[in-house]
Write a protein that holds these residues in place. Structure first.
Motif, PDB file in Angstrom:
ATOM      1  N   ARG A  48       5.633  -8.223   0.517  1.00 17.87           N
ATOM      2  CA  ARG A  48       4.563  -8.735  -0.445  1.00 17.87           C
ATOM      3  C   ARG A  48       4.198 -10.287   0.163  1.00 17.87           C
ATOM      4  O   ARG A  48       5.008 -11.048   0.440  1.00 17.87           O
ATOM      5  CB  ARG A  48       4.794  -8.726  -1.868  1.00 17.87           C
ATOM      6  N   ASN A  49       2.950 -10.656  -0.135  1.00 18.24           N
ATOM      7  CA  ASN A  49       2.678 -11.815   0.285  1.00 18.24           C
ATOM      8  C   ASN A  49       2.977 -12.834  -0.946  1.00 18.24           C
ATOM      9  O   ASN A  49       3.339 -12.604  -2.058  1.00 18.24           O
ATOM     10  CB  ASN A  49       1.228 -12.393   0.809  1.00 18.24           C
ATOM     11  N   GLU A  50       2.496 -14.292  -0.784  1.00 16.84           N
ATOM     12  CA  GLU A  50       2.632 -15.053  -2.112  1.00 16.84           C
ATOM     13  C   GLU A  50       2.225 -14.893  -3.105  1.00 16.84           C
ATOM     14  O   GLU A  50       2.227 -15.365  -4.276  1.00 16.84           O
ATOM     15  CB  GLU A  50       2.655 -16.565  -1.392  1.00 16.84           C
ATOM     16  N   ARG A  51       1.029 -14.020  -3.242  1.00 10.95           N
ATOM     17  CA  ARG A  51       0.396 -13.532  -4.259  1.00 10.95           C
ATOM     18  C   ARG A  51       0.820 -12.441  -4.658  1.00 10.95           C
ATOM     19  O   ARG A  51       0.230 -11.716  -5.891  1.00 10.95           O
ATOM     20  CB  ARG A  51      -1.329 -13.545  -3.872  1.00 10.95           C
ATOM     21  N   SER A  59       1.817  -3.806   3.323  1.00 11.33           N
ATOM     22  CA  SER A  59       1.875  -2.132   3.778  1.00 11.33           C
ATOM     23  C   SER A  59       1.185  -1.387   2.669  1.00 11.33           C
ATOM     24  O   SER A  59       1.097  -1.705   1.594  1.00 11.33           O
ATOM     25  CB  SER A  59       3.302  -1.900   4.271  1.00 11.33           C
ATOM     26  N   SER A  60       1.476  -0.073   2.845  1.00  8.94           N
ATOM     27  CA  SER A  60       0.931   0.951   2.172  1.00  8.94           C
ATOM     28  C   SER A  60       1.147   0.955   0.567  1.00  8.94           C
ATOM     29  O   SER A  60       0.489   0.989  -0.424  1.00  8.94           O
ATOM     30  CB  SER A  60       0.943   2.494   2.483  1.00  8.94           C
ATOM     31  N   ALA A  61       2.473   0.830   0.171  1.00  7.08           N
ATOM     32  CA  ALA A  61       2.943   0.485  -1.059  1.00  7.08           C
ATOM     33  C   ALA A  61       2.716   1.744  -2.166  1.00  7.08           C
ATOM     34  O   ALA A  61       3.140   2.937  -2.121  1.00  7.08           O
ATOM     35  CB  ALA A  61       2.735  -0.858  -1.766  1.00  7.08           C
ATOM     36  N   GLY A  62       1.702   1.401  -3.134  1.00  8.51           N
ATOM     37  CA  GLY A  62       1.439   2.305  -4.218  1.00  8.51           C
ATOM     38  C   GLY A  62       0.625   3.487  -3.871  1.00  8.51           C
ATOM     39  O   GLY A  62      -0.301   3.146  -3.114  1.00  8.51           O
ATOM     40  N   THR A  63       0.912   4.548  -4.483  1.00  5.99           N
ATOM     41  CA  THR A  63       0.052   5.667  -4.658  1.00  5.99           C
ATOM     42  C   THR A  63      -0.236   6.198  -5.945  1.00  5.99           C
ATOM     43  O   THR A  63       0.561   6.088  -6.960  1.00  5.99           O
ATOM     44  CB  THR A  63       0.267   6.753  -3.511  1.00  5.99           C
ATOM     45  N   GLN A 114      -3.922  -8.755   3.005  1.00  4.58           N
ATOM     46  CA  GLN A 114      -3.576  -8.699   4.496  1.00  4.58           C
ATOM     47  C   GLN A 114      -2.705  -7.205   4.744  1.00  4.58           C
ATOM     48  O   GLN A 114      -2.389  -6.574   3.743  1.00  4.58           O
ATOM     49  CB  GLN A 114      -2.340  -9.872   4.855  1.00  4.58           C
ATOM     50  N   ALA A 115      -3.155  -6.939   6.027  1.00  4.25           N
ATOM     51  CA  ALA A 115      -2.655  -5.522   6.408  1.00  4.25           C
ATOM     52  C   ALA A 115      -2.079  -5.627   7.880  1.00  4.25           C
ATOM     53  O   ALA A 115      -2.610  -6.365   8.555  1.00  4.25           O
ATOM     54  CB  ALA A 115      -3.908  -4.764   6.390  1.00  4.25           C
ATOM     55  N   TYR A 116      -0.923  -4.883   8.212  1.00  3.04           N
ATOM     56  CA  TYR A 116      -0.646  -4.868   9.570  1.00  3.04           C
ATOM     57  C   TYR A 116      -1.489  -4.190  10.458  1.00  3.04           C
ATOM     58  O   TYR A 116      -2.046  -3.194  10.251  1.00  3.04           O
ATOM     59  CB  TYR A 116       0.933  -4.307   9.444  1.00  3.04           C
ATOM     60  N   ILE A 117      -1.539  -4.519  11.517  1.00  3.10           N
ATOM     61  CA  ILE A 117      -2.194  -3.729  12.850  1.00  3.10           C
ATOM     62  C   ILE A 117      -1.331  -2.961  13.524  1.00  3.10           C
ATOM     63  O   ILE A 117       0.110  -3.546  13.898  1.00  3.10           O
ATOM     64  CB  ILE A 117      -2.830  -4.710  13.808  1.00  3.10           C
ATOM     65  N   TYR A 118      -1.332  -1.811  13.614  1.00  2.00           N
ATOM     66  CA  TYR A 118      -0.330  -0.624  14.331  1.00  2.00           C
ATOM     67  C   TYR A 118      -1.274   0.009  15.757  1.00  2.00           C
ATOM     68  O   TYR A 118      -2.532   0.344  15.369  1.00  2.00           O
ATOM     69  CB  TYR A 118       0.045   0.272  13.495  1.00  2.00           C
TER      70      TYR A 118
END
Length: 399
Positions: free
Chosen positions: A245-248, A253-257, A311-315
């Protein structure tokens, strides 16, 4: 952590009943928190409404189609030649959103046509259209019929429940393609040599970005689902709160559903759409809105999230994604994604959203109206969904 503002769900519902509740959508809350701070925002605002609208493949309908005469124990079931799973009970079946009509080839070789599947059947049923039901049984003394066929509408069904194992992903990756050929994915058509990028989230409007540690959302949470009222019934499949997670406190990444359910007979095809994804198959686009009760300044802080915070990662979906290699091409903010172009490997790349920010905002506004009109009350979860193991409010909440 001792909070300076403390409100209960019961107190907020009493304010709804008296038409005194202050309800804003997630976009409106950003400015309130920025101007007044999260403590004053928590005093002022009672509920923040969120929304998301996009394709959610892990979806489907649990259907009971009444007994035929003579009765049948349906082991095979089709709706408009889309097969449903019949191994439940005599006239219960589960129709998956991604099931493709029998004999319908993938449309990558026919770019001018579209697939038809479970998501479209669900939309057709909600629209009140006629659908051909076929069922086969193996015959027993109590269920002697071996075959049944009838045109039905949703009004003919005993039960039609949208029952979705995994919806409302908290975050998702950005997709690119580094290979030298076009590829067809659930993230859309990805052009060769990093010529486009796609992403799928409502960002600052999305429910789980406004409650990133699932402090108010859990089993029994009442939600807007497909234009009707639904409920969170459990954490969704692949729910993973222990991510970077970021500072906030927002996951990268996807995390919860969420697993959700609701009565299809209440729903509206404006918020439920069968989807045909070129070269991939079919899915279902769903509108979900979740109210976040502002019980303290912690929740006001989290509901002040904006696209520049996320933010999100680029894949690379051309090589790394199918081969399960964890290489990424960096992090990007949703503010940058929504600008229309991002920089990847020194190249300016156009971006395309697969979810609709416009519809997400409309859903948040519709849910807000329901609450202000006294037609929708918030619920206290019977149990919160899976939590992050290292959550500490003081680590993230800055009021």
């Amino acid at each position: 952590m001792e909070f300076k503002v403390n409100k209960t769900i019961e107190e907020i519902n009493e304010k709804i009943k008296r038409r005194e509740a202050v309800v804003v959508n997630a976009k409106e809350m950003i400015d309130i928190v920025r101007k007044e701070g999260c403590i004053e925002a928590a005093k002022k605002v009672d509920i923040v409404t969120t929304g998301t609208f996009g394709t959610m493949c892990s979806s489907g309908a649990m259907i009971n189609f009444w007994h035929s005469k003579p009765k049948i124990k349906a082991s095979k079931v089709w709706f408009n030649d889309v097969e449903a799973y019949g191994g439940v009970a005599a006239v219960d079946c589960y129709l998956g959103a991604t099931a493709v009509k029998e004999g319908d080839p993938l449309n990558s070789v026919h770019p001018g046509r579209f697939n038809y599947g479970g998501g479209h059947v669900i939309e057709d049923l909600i629209a009140g259209k006629k659908v051909l039901l076929r069922a086969l049984g193996y015959g027993t003394d109590c269920y002697p019929s071996k075959e049944f066929e009838k045109e039905i509408t949703i009004a003919d069904l005993r039960d039609a429940t949208l029952l979705n194992p995994r919806n409302a992903y908290q975050n998702y990756s950005v997709a690119i393609n580094t290979t030298d050929k076009t590829i067809y994915t659930y993230m859309g058509v990805l052009k060769p040599n990093i010529s486009n990028a796609t992403y799928s989230s409502a960002g600052e409007l999305s429910p789980l970005f406004n409650d990133p540690f699932y402090r108010t959302i859990g089993i029994g949470t009442r939600i807007f689902l497909g234009g009707g009222i639904g409920y969170v019934i459990y954490q969704g499949t692949q729910h993973d709160p222990d991510v970077e997670r970021n500072e906030r406190g927002l996951p990268k990444s996807s995390a919860g559903t969420l697993a959700v359910a609701g009565d299809m007979k209440q729903m509206n095809t404006k918020y439920i759409k069968g989807a045909s994804i070129l070269g991939y198959g079919v899915s279902l686009s769903i509108g979900i809105g979740i109210p976040i009760p502002i019980i303290n300044e912690e929740m006001a802080f989290f509901c002040g999230v904006s696209d520049e915070d996320i933010q999100a990662y680029i894949y690379d979906y051309g090589y790394d994604y199918p081969n399960k290699i964890s290489k990424t091409y960096g992090l990007i903010t949703y503010k940058e994604l929504r600008s229309g172009t991002i920089m990847v490997n020194g190249k300016e790349v156009p971006t395309t959203p697969l979810s609709s920010y416009y519809m997400a905002l409309e859903i948040a506004e519709e849910l807000k109206k329901w609450i202000l009109d006294g037609k929708f009350y918030i619920t206290k979860p019977a149990c919160l969904i899976g939590q992050s193991s290292d959550y500490e409010p003081l680590k993230y909440v800055k009021c």
